[in-house]
Design a protein around this motif. Structure first.
Motif, PDB file in Angstrom:
ATOM      1  N   VAL A  80       0.838  -1.208   0.000  1.00  0.00           N
ATOM      2  CA  VAL A  80       0.000   0.000   0.000  1.00  0.00           C
ATOM      3  C   VAL A  80       0.870   1.253   0.000  1.00  0.00           C
ATOM      4  O   VAL A  80       0.559   2.240  -0.675  1.00  0.00           O
ATOM      5  CB  VAL A  80      -0.950   0.006   1.225  1.00  0.00           C
ATOM      6  CG1 VAL A  80      -1.665   1.359   1.344  1.00  0.00           C
ATOM      7  CG2 VAL A  80      -1.979  -1.110   1.113  1.00  0.00           C
ATOM      8  N   ASN A  81       1.985   1.208   0.714  1.00  0.00           N
ATOM      9  CA  ASN A  81       2.881   2.365   0.782  1.00  0.00           C
ATOM     10  C   ASN A  81       3.481   2.741  -0.566  1.00  0.00           C
ATOM     11  O   ASN A  81       3.983   3.857  -0.743  1.00  0.00           O
ATOM     12  CB  ASN A  81       4.012   2.105   1.786  1.00  0.00           C
ATOM     13  CG  ASN A  81       3.525   2.157   3.227  1.00  0.00           C
ATOM     14  OD1 ASN A  81       2.545   2.839   3.526  1.00  0.00           O
ATOM     15  ND2 ASN A  81       4.179   1.426   4.105  1.00  0.00           N
ATOM     16  N   LEU A  82       3.433   1.827  -1.516  1.00  0.00           N
ATOM     17  CA  LEU A  82       4.000   2.072  -2.841  1.00  0.00           C
ATOM     18  C   LEU A  82       2.989   2.678  -3.810  1.00  0.00           C
ATOM     19  O   LEU A  82       3.337   3.065  -4.923  1.00  0.00           O
ATOM     20  CB  LEU A  82       4.540   0.765  -3.433  1.00  0.00           C
ATOM     21  CG  LEU A  82       5.646   0.060  -2.635  1.00  0.00           C
ATOM     22  CD1 LEU A  82       5.918  -1.315  -3.230  1.00  0.00           C
ATOM     23  CD2 LEU A  82       6.919   0.896  -2.638  1.00  0.00           C
ATOM     24  N   LEU A  83       1.726   2.740  -3.412  1.00  0.00           N
ATOM     25  CA  LEU A  83       0.677   3.269  -4.274  1.00  0.00           C
ATOM     26  C   LEU A  83       0.741   4.792  -4.354  1.00  0.00           C
ATOM     27  O   LEU A  83       1.237   5.449  -3.432  1.00  0.00           O
ATOM     28  CB  LEU A  83      -0.700   2.862  -3.741  1.00  0.00           C
ATOM     29  CG  LEU A  83      -1.073   1.383  -3.804  1.00  0.00           C
ATOM     30  CD1 LEU A  83      -2.372   1.155  -3.033  1.00  0.00           C
ATOM     31  CD2 LEU A  83      -1.236   0.921  -5.239  1.00  0.00           C
ATOM     32  N   THR A 127     -10.193  -0.077   6.674  1.00  0.00           N
ATOM     33  CA  THR A 127     -10.898   0.296   7.908  1.00  0.00           C
ATOM     34  C   THR A 127     -12.371  -0.045   7.807  1.00  0.00           C
ATOM     35  O   THR A 127     -12.975  -0.572   8.756  1.00  0.00           O
ATOM     36  CB  THR A 127     -10.719   1.803   8.186  1.00  0.00           C
ATOM     37  OG1 THR A 127      -9.327   2.093   8.338  1.00  0.00           O
ATOM     38  CG2 THR A 127     -11.462   2.214   9.445  1.00  0.00           C
ATOM     39  N   HIS A 128     -12.965   0.234   6.645  1.00  0.00           N
ATOM     40  CA  HIS A 128     -14.388  -0.041   6.430  1.00  0.00           C
ATOM     41  C   HIS A 128     -14.689  -1.528   6.561  1.00  0.00           C
ATOM     42  O   HIS A 128     -15.664  -1.922   7.230  1.00  0.00           O
ATOM     43  CB  HIS A 128     -14.808   0.459   5.044  1.00  0.00           C
ATOM     44  CG  HIS A 128     -16.185   0.045   4.640  1.00  0.00           C
ATOM     45  ND1 HIS A 128     -17.328   0.607   5.184  1.00  0.00           N
ATOM     46  CD2 HIS A 128     -16.608  -0.905   3.756  1.00  0.00           C
ATOM     47  CE1 HIS A 128     -18.397   0.023   4.654  1.00  0.00           C
ATOM     48  NE2 HIS A 128     -17.987  -0.892   3.782  1.00  0.00           N
ATOM     49  N   VAL A 129     -13.865  -2.377   5.946  1.00  0.00           N
ATOM     50  CA  VAL A 129     -14.115  -3.822   5.990  1.00  0.00           C
ATOM     51  C   VAL A 129     -13.885  -4.367   7.396  1.00  0.00           C
ATOM     52  O   VAL A 129     -14.615  -5.255   7.855  1.00  0.00           O
ATOM     53  CB  VAL A 129     -13.240  -4.557   4.954  1.00  0.00           C
ATOM     54  CG1 VAL A 129     -13.428  -6.073   5.058  1.00  0.00           C
ATOM     55  CG2 VAL A 129     -13.591  -4.092   3.550  1.00  0.00           C
ATOM     56  N   ALA A 188      -7.102   2.849  -0.169  1.00  0.00           N
ATOM     57  CA  ALA A 188      -6.843   1.500   0.339  1.00  0.00           C
ATOM     58  C   ALA A 188      -6.981   1.453   1.853  1.00  0.00           C
ATOM     59  O   ALA A 188      -7.565   0.515   2.408  1.00  0.00           O
ATOM     60  CB  ALA A 188      -5.445   1.046  -0.084  1.00  0.00           C
ATOM     61  N   ARG A 189      -6.448   2.460   2.523  1.00  0.00           N
ATOM     62  CA  ARG A 189      -6.523   2.491   3.994  1.00  0.00           C
ATOM     63  C   ARG A 189      -7.950   2.706   4.474  1.00  0.00           C
ATOM     64  O   ARG A 189      -8.388   2.097   5.453  1.00  0.00           O
ATOM     65  CB  ARG A 189      -5.589   3.574   4.525  1.00  0.00           C
ATOM     66  CG  ARG A 189      -4.126   3.203   4.369  1.00  0.00           C
ATOM     67  CD  ARG A 189      -3.187   4.361   4.645  1.00  0.00           C
ATOM     68  NE  ARG A 189      -1.790   3.936   4.554  1.00  0.00           N
ATOM     69  CZ  ARG A 189      -0.771   4.779   4.464  1.00  0.00           C
ATOM     70  NH1 ARG A 189      -0.986   6.098   4.447  1.00  0.00           N
ATOM     71  NH2 ARG A 189       0.465   4.316   4.381  1.00  0.00           N
TER      72      ARG A 189
END
Length: 395
Positions: free
Chosen positions: A148-151, A164-166, A159-160
């Motif tokens: 995710v840090n590479l996006l 959290t939502h899921v 993504a974050r």
């Protein structure tokens, strides 16, 4: 001249080579597709137009058996094949859903059914469909934190938020899962785990088609508009394709109708929405194939206004040119910003390449990032070239 050595023959071979590059490899012989075909036939569906195939670039999809004409119905999937909340309510889960308070959402009902049926294995009447579903997904919520840090920043934030939502969705559903214990010999905590729910959530959110169902009192107020459509969901997405997709109330079938013709042995696509990878990737960034956005250039022109002409700021908003100096300065800054993004993207691509060599388990996720970042780089390079040409006009 020997047969097959002339110019006409070479032209024909080149055409055949280009055609074979995009042509799919038939996969209808594979056991999982044979089982799916048999399952669909028992539910009154047979497809004379398409076959499962694997394509370079897009992977598994559906290939046309014959040429398809504009306006032709290529898939007409009977209601009996669709997996909806109606399916859930007719099942062993129906009574538990109906009595649960507060009312569960339609999404929770579908996810619960998918997890339960997957757990049932060979005992599930939906097994042939479940067997062809992806075992894992690469949507943002599934990516490991280091990936995710590479996006790009917009996708990183998305993504974050999605994760959290899921996680909240899972936590709020645990009591409902516990109420289902009488249906299972195994502890429900082991069946309805976070990873199992995540798989089901991704299945619904990436593969469902729109189908408006009547509001049931046993569900929460969230719209009940998702249907899983076995076989139909093998169609890959393309933003350039327009098809008419809807449930036909008269035939009681979910129909896909072409809006353009398609040649034999070509991949057939469906458009799930107006956003392609490029738009999703750069929706919050400032550069596109046409160069820097109007918003970025306008902001830079305002920042570059000299004190003596600052009162002309309204003219800038209206698109008027204040001076050649203002235009050139704002373009110079836009070029520097663009080159900064290019350097940043190249650095990320180098890091991704290094990580792919070191962590085999993350190769699929890293390949997704690599694809997105490569597309971003092409867009930024196109913007840089356009800015260079604009700058040349002022030198």
């Amino acid at each position: 001249m020997k047969k097959g050595r002339g110019r006409t023959s070479r032209t024909r071979r080149r055409k055949l080579f280009r055609s074979s590059e995009s042509r799919g490899v038939n996969e209808s012989y594979k056991p999982e597709f044979i089982e799916l075909k048999r399952w669909l036939k028992n539910r009154k569906f047979e497809d004379p137009n398409l076959i499962p195939a694997r394509f370079p670039g897009t992977g598994r999809g559906l290939m046309s058996k014959t040429s398809l004409r504009e306006g032709q119905v290529i898939i007409s999937l009977p209601e009996s094949c669709l997996l909806t909340t109606d399916t859930v309510m007719r099942s062993y889960l129906g009574a538990y859903v109906a009595k649960w308070q507060p009312h569960p959402s339609p999404l929770l009902a579908l996810c619960t059914f998918l997890v339960a049926e997957k757990h049932a294995g060979t005992r599930s009447p939906w097994k042939p469909y479940l067997e062809i579903l992806p075992k894992a997904y690469t949507c943002p919520v599934c990516l490991e934190p280091e990936v995710v840090n590479l996006l790009p920043k917009p996708l990183k934030t998305k993504a974050r938020e999605q994760r959290t939502h899921v996680q909240e969705f899972f936590t709020s559903s645990r009591d409902f899962f516990s109420s289902l214990q009488p249906l299972f010999s195994e502890a429900v905590e082991n069946i309805f785990s976070y990873s199992a729910l995540l798989w089901a959530w991704c299945t619904v959110n990436t593969r469902a088609v729109y189908m408006k169902l009547g509001q049931r009192q046993c569900f929460s107020a969230e719209p009940d508009t998702c249907a899983l459509a076995p076989y139909l969901d093998l169609l890959n997405h393309s933003p350039d394709v327009q098809v008419k997709a809807a449930f036909n109330e008269e035939t009681r079938c979910y129909e896909i109708r072409t809006a353009s013709s398609c040649r034999q042995h070509e991949e057939v696509f469906i458009c799930y929405g107006p956003h392609d990878n490029q738009r999703l990737l750069l929706e919050n960034l400032t550069f596109g194939w046409d160069g820097p956005s109007w918003r970025l250039l306008t902001a830079l022109k305002l920042l570059c206004l000299e004190a003596s002409v600052f009162t002309c700021w309204k003219k800038v908003l209206l698109g008027e040119i204040i001076s050649d100096t203002n235009e050139k300065t704002s373009l110079d800054i836009a070029q520097k910003i663009c080159h900064y993004f290019i350097e940043e993207t190249n650095a990320v691509l180098q890091k991704v390449s290094h990580m792919k060599d070191e962590d085999v388990a993350l190769v699929n996720q890293l390949t997704l990032v690599e694809t997105l970042r490569t597309e971003e780089l092409k867009i930024l390079q196109a913007s840089a070239e356009l800015l260079h040409n604009l700058q040349t006009a002022f030198t």
